[in-house]
Motif scaffolding. Structure first.
Motif, PDB file in Angstrom:
ATOM      1  N   GLU A 301       0.824  -1.211   0.000  1.00 17.98           N
ATOM      2  CA  GLU A 301       0.000   0.000   0.000  1.00 17.98           C
ATOM      3  C   GLU A 301       0.863   1.268   0.000  1.00 17.98           C
ATOM      4  N   PRO A 302       0.297   2.396  -0.464  1.00 17.66           N
ATOM      5  CA  PRO A 302       1.057   3.662  -0.510  1.00 17.66           C
ATOM      6  C   PRO A 302       1.630   4.070   0.848  1.00 17.66           C
ATOM      7  N   GLU A 303       0.906   3.802   1.935  1.00 23.61           N
ATOM      8  CA  GLU A 303       1.401   4.184   3.257  1.00 23.61           C
ATOM      9  C   GLU A 303       2.730   3.509   3.572  1.00 23.61           C
ATOM     10  N   HIS A 304       2.861   2.286   3.142  1.00 22.89           N
ATOM     11  CA  HIS A 304       4.106   1.538   3.365  1.00 22.89           C
ATOM     12  C   HIS A 304       5.264   2.187   2.624  1.00 22.89           C
ATOM     13  N   TYR A 305       5.069   2.516   1.342  1.00 22.29           N
ATOM     14  CA  TYR A 305       6.130   3.177   0.580  1.00 22.29           C
ATOM     15  C   TYR A 305       6.442   4.551   1.175  1.00 22.29           C
ATOM     16  N   GLY A 306       5.419   5.229   1.674  1.00 21.20           N
ATOM     17  CA  GLY A 306       5.630   6.542   2.263  1.00 21.20           C
ATOM     18  C   GLY A 306       6.505   6.489   3.495  1.00 21.20           C
ATOM     19  N   LEU A 307       6.290   5.484   4.348  1.00 25.90           N
ATOM     20  CA  LEU A 307       7.108   5.352   5.548  1.00 25.90           C
ATOM     21  C   LEU A 307       8.565   5.077   5.192  1.00 25.90           C
ATOM     22  N   LEU A 308       8.783   4.311   4.121  1.00 30.75           N
ATOM     23  CA  LEU A 308      10.151   4.046   3.657  1.00 30.75           C
ATOM     24  C   LEU A 308      10.782   5.263   2.984  1.00 30.75           C
ATOM     25  N   GLY A 309       9.945   6.194   2.493  1.00 29.59           N
ATOM     26  CA  GLY A 309      10.451   7.302   1.699  1.00 29.59           C
ATOM     27  C   GLY A 309      10.760   6.887   0.273  1.00 29.59           C
ATOM     28  N   CYS A 310      10.080   5.864  -0.201  1.00 31.98           N
ATOM     29  CA  CYS A 310      10.314   5.326  -1.546  1.00 31.98           C
ATOM     30  C   CYS A 310       9.356   5.998  -2.528  1.00 31.98           C
ATOM     31  N   THR A 311       9.906   6.694  -3.522  1.00 34.28           N
ATOM     32  CA  THR A 311       9.078   7.430  -4.479  1.00 34.28           C
ATOM     33  C   THR A 311       9.190   6.913  -5.906  1.00 34.28           C
ATOM     34  N   ASP A 312      10.178   6.060  -6.190  1.00 41.55           N
ATOM     35  CA  ASP A 312      10.441   5.694  -7.584  1.00 41.55           C
ATOM     36  C   ASP A 312      10.237   4.223  -7.899  1.00 41.55           C
ATOM     37  N   LEU A 313       9.946   3.384  -6.909  1.00 40.12           N
ATOM     38  CA  LEU A 313       9.751   1.960  -7.139  1.00 40.12           C
ATOM     39  C   LEU A 313       8.376   1.538  -6.648  1.00 40.12           C
ATOM     40  N   ARG A 314       7.706   0.714  -7.448  1.00 36.96           N
ATOM     41  CA  ARG A 314       6.451   0.092  -7.040  1.00 36.96           C
ATOM     42  C   ARG A 314       6.437  -1.358  -7.532  1.00 36.96           C
ATOM     43  N   PRO A 315       7.372  -2.176  -7.037  1.00 36.86           N
ATOM     44  CA  PRO A 315       7.484  -3.533  -7.588  1.00 36.86           C
ATOM     45  C   PRO A 315       6.407  -4.501  -7.107  1.00 36.86           C
ATOM     46  N   ILE A 316       5.784  -4.210  -5.960  1.00 34.68           N
ATOM     47  CA  ILE A 316       4.786  -5.130  -5.402  1.00 34.68           C
ATOM     48  C   ILE A 316       3.455  -4.902  -6.114  1.00 34.68           C
ATOM     49  N   LEU A 317       2.833  -5.978  -6.578  1.00 31.67           N
ATOM     50  CA  LEU A 317       1.526  -5.867  -7.213  1.00 31.67           C
ATOM     51  C   LEU A 317       0.484  -5.895  -6.099  1.00 31.67           C
ATOM     52  N   ASN A 318       0.097  -4.709  -5.672  1.00 33.32           N
ATOM     53  CA  ASN A 318      -0.771  -4.562  -4.509  1.00 33.32           C
ATOM     54  C   ASN A 318      -2.190  -5.011  -4.832  1.00 33.32           C
ATOM     55  N   VAL A 319      -2.814  -5.681  -3.870  1.00 32.30           N
ATOM     56  CA  VAL A 319      -4.193  -6.137  -4.038  1.00 32.30           C
ATOM     57  C   VAL A 319      -5.022  -5.717  -2.837  1.00 32.30           C
ATOM     58  N   GLU A 320      -6.299  -5.507  -3.081  1.00 29.44           N
ATOM     59  CA  GLU A 320      -7.259  -5.343  -2.003  1.00 29.44           C
ATOM     60  C   GLU A 320      -7.680  -6.730  -1.523  1.00 29.44           C
ATOM     61  N   PRO A 321      -8.252  -6.828  -0.333  1.00 28.30           N
ATOM     62  CA  PRO A 321      -8.518  -8.144   0.250  1.00 28.30           C
ATOM     63  C   PRO A 321      -9.794  -8.804  -0.280  1.00 28.30           C
ATOM     64  N   THR A 322      -9.850  -8.965  -1.606  1.00 27.90           N
ATOM     65  CA  THR A 322     -10.988  -9.641  -2.222  1.00 27.90           C
ATOM     66  C   THR A 322     -10.487 -10.565  -3.323  1.00 27.90           C
ATOM     67  N   GLU A 323     -11.254 -11.587  -3.597  1.00 29.14           N
ATOM     68  CA  GLU A 323     -10.911 -12.495  -4.695  1.00 29.14           C
ATOM     69  C   GLU A 323     -10.893 -11.746  -6.021  1.00 29.14           C
ATOM     70  N   GLU A 324     -11.831 -10.838  -6.213  1.00 23.57           N
ATOM     71  CA  GLU A 324     -11.907 -10.103  -7.475  1.00 23.57           C
ATOM     72  C   GLU A 324     -10.662  -9.258  -7.698  1.00 23.57           C
ATOM     73  N   SER A 325     -10.144  -8.627  -6.649  1.00 24.47           N
ATOM     74  CA  SER A 325      -8.944  -7.808  -6.792  1.00 24.47           C
ATOM     75  C   SER A 325      -7.745  -8.667  -7.190  1.00 24.47           C
ATOM     76  N   VAL A 326      -7.577  -9.807  -6.544  1.00 25.70           N
ATOM     77  CA  VAL A 326      -6.468 -10.701  -6.888  1.00 25.70           C
ATOM     78  C   VAL A 326      -6.619 -11.192  -8.323  1.00 25.70           C
ATOM     79  N   TYR A 327      -7.823 -11.537  -8.690  1.00 24.82           N
ATOM     80  CA  TYR A 327      -8.105 -12.003 -10.059  1.00 24.82           C
ATOM     81  C   TYR A 327      -7.735 -10.933 -11.081  1.00 24.82           C
ATOM     82  N   ARG A 328      -8.108  -9.688 -10.827  1.00 32.28           N
ATOM     83  CA  ARG A 328      -7.811  -8.606 -11.772  1.00 32.28           C
ATOM     84  C   ARG A 328      -6.311  -8.376 -11.905  1.00 32.28           C
ATOM     85  N   VAL A 329      -5.604  -8.371 -10.774  1.00 30.18           N
ATOM     86  CA  VAL A 329      -4.160  -8.131 -10.805  1.00 30.18           C
ATOM     87  C   VAL A 329      -3.442  -9.242 -11.561  1.00 30.18           C
ATOM     88  N   LEU A 330      -3.823 -10.489 -11.305  1.00 25.26           N
ATOM     89  CA  LEU A 330      -3.194 -11.608 -12.014  1.00 25.26           C
ATOM     90  C   LEU A 330      -3.532 -11.576 -13.502  1.00 25.26           C
TER      91      LEU A 330
END
Length: 377
Positions: A301-330
């Motif tokens: 989630e964005p809050e996690h990257y914000g705490l790290l101070g990371c502005t240029d990398l987003r390697p994790i394919l973030n999902v919401e806690p639903t089957e549909e969200s995981v399905y869409r990302v995959l």
């Protein structure tokens, strides 16, 4: 410095010890190896028998071991429950450590009072192990943790130790936020340590391209006892749904109850790992996979990257806690599989930048040395 790391979760302390030793410090890890995972330690505190006779035997071992736990510049506890004992037995051991050592720090690395309390307010986190929006998740394990950590003796000792210790180190965004309100003055966030340089790269990591007609191998490790807690059940359903629709495009690699070497071999033959549906932040399993060049579908989630101070990398394919969200990302990943080499490279860059165990060890040293010793119990 002489440093005692007491207890372990997911290899955090054993890996941190490697980094601290690389910087020239004298480090002792005393733990039960995190149970069946059997992580390395210098002093074994595993409890082999939970019966009455086993309790007497284990207490006798502790009484012989604890005189070795004197004279350290820093003692860090993995959790308020840093020994495999009932909560009611913990405080004398904590007071002993406070009396005979210069500084004692508490780790916010897993289940504890402040995490349960904050997650259950249904406001701080959009979702967590304990809530989805304004609704509490109804699970038997959650009921037990609420009883023990929110209302029981585990919560009592957690509050006592948090009030008394010299400082508190949080390893994830969620744990940092959970302690911030009550203990912000003594709290710091330091990312989890990973031996990135020593990590074995997954098969095919160095390929410059990924053929659009090649199936993607998607790895998921299943712990049946914790499947609903970690969201593995939901992620597995999404993957199986996609496989039924597009069997030529993905190869599921589902691992359950296999030896660690086999687990690692199967993971290293995959491109993607599904991990921790209800998290904002990648934890040790996901971070180890990223260090090895796998792409994580899970908490980023964005809050996690914000705490790290990371502005240029987003390697994790973030999902919401639903089957549909995981399905869409995959589905999106399968449709854009030429992105796999870039995402794999960024995953390893991310792990090296923020989680390299020697860099993390230096952050610990900087924090510990800033903190002046407080009173003892």
């Amino acid at each position: 410095m002489r440093i005692l790391l007491l207890g372990d979760y997911s290899n955090v302390h054993a890996t941190l010890a490697q980094g601290l030793r690389a910087l020239g410090h004298d480090v002792v890890v005393a733990s039960d190896g995190d149970g069946w995972k059997d992580y390395p330690r210098n002093i074994d505190l595993r409890r082999y028998d939970l019966g009455a006779g086993g309790t007497i035997s284990f207490l006798s071992r502790l009484l012989r071991a604890f005189p070795k736990f004197r004279g350290f510049d820093v003692v860090q506890l993995i959790n308020p429950m840093f020994l495999p004992l009932r909560a009611e037995r913990m405080m004398p051991f904590y007071r002993y450590l406070r009396h005979y050592n210069r500084r004692v720090f508490l780790g916010a690395f897993g289940m504890d009072h402040y995490w349960v309390k904050t997650a259950m307010d249904c406001r701080t986190f959009r979702y967590s192990d304990f809530n989805i929006g304004s609704q509490l998740r109804q699970r038997a394990d959650n009921d037990l943790w609420i009883r023990d950590w929110l209302h029981g003796s585990k919560g009592d000792i957690n509050r006592l130790m948090a009030d008394d210790c010299d400082g508190i180190v949080a390893g994830l965004y969620e744990y940092y936020v959970s302690y911030r309100h009550d203990h912000g003055q003594k709290l710091t966030f330091i990312p989890f340590p990973i031996d990135v340089q020593g990590a074995e790269l997954r098969h095919g990591y160095d390929c410059e391209s990924f053929p659009i007609d090649r199936p993607v191998r998607i790895f998921i490790g299943v712990q049946r006892a914790r499947s609903s807690y970690k969201g593995t059940d939901v992620m597995l359903c999404a993957m199986e749904r996609l496989r039924a629709e597009r069997p030529q495009d993905l190869i599921p690699v589902v691992v359950e109850d296999v030896p660690f070497d086999e687990y690692r071999r199967l993971m290293l033959g995959s491109e993607v790992i599904l991990d921790q549906l209800y998290a904002y932040t990648p934890a040790m399993n996901a971070l180890q996979a990223m260090a090895q060049g796998l792409i994580v579908v899970g908490g980023g989630e964005p809050e996690h990257y914000g705490l790290l101070g990371c502005t240029d990398l987003r390697p994790i394919l973030n999902v919401e806690p639903t089957e549909e969200s995981v399905y869409r990302v995959l589905t999106h990943l399968l449709d854009h599989r030429t992105d796999i080499p870039r995402l794999a490279h960024e995953s390893r860059v991310y792990a090296l930048r923020y989680h390299d165990h020697v860099k993390v060890a230096q952050q610990y040293l900087d924090y510990w040395q800033r903190v002046s010793p407080r009173h003892t119990c």
